[in-house]
Design a protein around this motif. Structure first.
Motif, short mmCIF file in Angstrom:
data_model
loop_
_atom_site.label_atom_id
_atom_site.label_comp_id
_atom_site.label_asym_id
_atom_site.label_seq_id
_atom_site.Cartn_x
_atom_site.Cartn_y
_atom_site.Cartn_z
N ASP A 2 13.46 2.78 0.71
CA ASP A 2 14.18 1.87 -0.09
C ASP A 2 13.29 0.81 -0.71
O ASP A 2 13.22 0.35 -1.94
N LEU A 3 12.42 0.20 0.19
CA LEU A 3 11.36 -0.59 -0.21
C LEU A 3 10.45 -0.02 -1.04
O LEU A 3 10.02 -0.74 -2.34
N LYS A 6 0.72 10.11 -4.73
CA LYS A 6 0.79 11.51 -4.10
C LYS A 6 2.11 12.07 -4.11
O LYS A 6 2.36 13.19 -3.83
N GLY A 7 3.10 11.16 -4.70
CA GLY A 7 4.59 11.73 -5.08
C GLY A 7 5.47 12.01 -3.67
O GLY A 7 6.29 12.74 -3.78
N ASN A 8 4.75 11.46 -2.60
CA ASN A 8 5.64 11.72 -1.33
C ASN A 8 6.46 10.50 -0.98
O ASN A 8 6.52 9.62 -1.54
N ASN A 61 0.82 -1.09 0.27
CA ASN A 61 0.01 0.07 0.13
C ASN A 61 0.87 1.26 -0.07
O ASN A 61 0.36 2.26 -0.84
N ALA A 62 1.91 1.28 0.85
CA ALA A 62 2.66 2.51 0.79
C ALA A 62 3.43 2.88 -0.59
O ALA A 62 3.40 4.12 -0.95
N PRO A 63 3.85 1.99 -1.40
CA PRO A 63 4.28 2.58 -2.73
C PRO A 63 3.16 2.96 -3.50
O PRO A 63 3.33 3.94 -4.49
N ALA A 107 -2.23 -4.38 -6.67
CA ALA A 107 -1.13 -4.03 -6.48
C ALA A 107 -0.33 -5.23 -5.91
O ALA A 107 0.69 -5.67 -6.25
N VAL A 108 -1.01 -5.96 -4.82
CA VAL A 108 -0.60 -7.03 -4.38
C VAL A 108 -0.42 -8.05 -5.00
O VAL A 108 0.79 -8.85 -4.98
N ILE A 109 -1.20 -8.42 -6.20
CA ILE A 109 -1.19 -9.50 -6.98
C ILE A 109 -0.19 -9.16 -8.01
O ILE A 109 0.84 -10.01 -8.20
N ALA A 110 0.09 -8.09 -8.69
CA ALA A 110 1.10 -7.63 -9.68
C ALA A 110 2.44 -7.67 -8.97
O ALA A 110 3.41 -8.18 -9.66
N ASN A 111 2.48 -7.34 -7.55
CA ASN A 111 3.98 -7.53 -7.00
C ASN A 111 4.29 -8.96 -6.94
O ASN A 111 5.42 -9.32 -7.11
N VAL A 112 3.35 -9.86 -6.42
CA VAL A 112 3.66 -11.20 -6.51
C VAL A 112 4.05 -11.89 -7.70
O VAL A 112 5.00 -12.61 -8.07
#
Ligand SMILES: [Zn+2]
Length: 219
Positions: A150-151, A140-142, A132-134, A174-179
């Motif tokens: 780094d993560l 938001k570009g923060n 979720n963080a990325p 996003a979880v699935i794409a990351n896996v």
């Protein structure tokens, strides 16, 4: 006769000295099936009874895990519990966001080439804060503080394309794409894992652990 008697006396001693833990799945498909069956027991609340002191002496002589897991550091997703496995069965690498790092790759190569695991599962999970963080950072570009940034940088290439696709369930996509991205990275990781996959000695699979039910679904 003396030889025979001596053999009888020494045989158990020799076999004990040579005993090593035996792998409980000898093919990639059997290893994946064993994970699926273990998770079904966990979901149903019918886990095998464990005596953790049993087998300690044998485990001190070696290990023969049947599968490796690349899982998230999340405190709610413990692979040995989720797959109902005792010590010695799973070779586990955990990092927040369950993505491939150089050290993690080296560990998984060791698990496959030296310890002989037959399957590697990249295990994501629902409501993953590290994924979720990325997503939020990209929207938001923060920047996040310290090494957490780094993560985000490491996971960004796998997650960014999902932001451009339509749909409400952005975080789960996003979880699935990351896996899937990290499954592909492991399948193509030369020189060790890619060769083992091509030779049919190893399967790399992706899955997502559902926090509310405990169920692991392949993706
Ligand atoms: Zn997570």
């Amino acid at each position: 006769m003396r030889t025979g008697a001596a053999a009888l006396i020494t045989a158990p001693v020799v076999s004990t000295a040579q005993a090593q833990p035996v792998r409980t799945a000898e093919t990639p498909d059997a290893a994946v099936a064993r994970l699926v069956e273990g998770n079904a027991r966990y979901v149903a609340g019918k886990m095998n009874e464990r005596d953790f002191s049993a087998g300690r002496a044998l485990r001190a002589k070696g290990q023969a895990p049947f599968a490796a897991i690349l899982g998230c550091a999340d405190s709610r997703v413990a692979p040995e519990l989720a797959f109902d496995q005792p010590p010695g069965e799973l070779f586990v690498v955990r990092v927040a966001g369950n993505f491939v790092t150089p050290d993690g790759l080296g560990s998984l190569e060791y698990g496959a080439a030296v310890l002989g695991v037959k399957a590697i599962m990249v295990l994501g999970h629902t409501s993953c804060g590290a994924v979720n963080a990325p997503v939020v950072a990209l929207q938001k570009g923060n920047d996040l503080p310290g090494h957490i940034a780094d993560l985000v940088r490491a996971m960004k290439p796998a997650i960014e394309p999902t932001l451009k696709q339509p749909g409400d369930d952005l975080y789960q996509r996003a979880v699935i794409a990351n896996v899937r991205s990290n499954v592909q990275r492991l399948q193509e990781a030369t020189p060790i894992l890619a060769d083992m996959v091509k030779a049919g000695k190893l399967r790399v699979v992706g899955a997502v652990y559902d926090l509310p039910t405990g169920k692991v679904g392949m993706v």
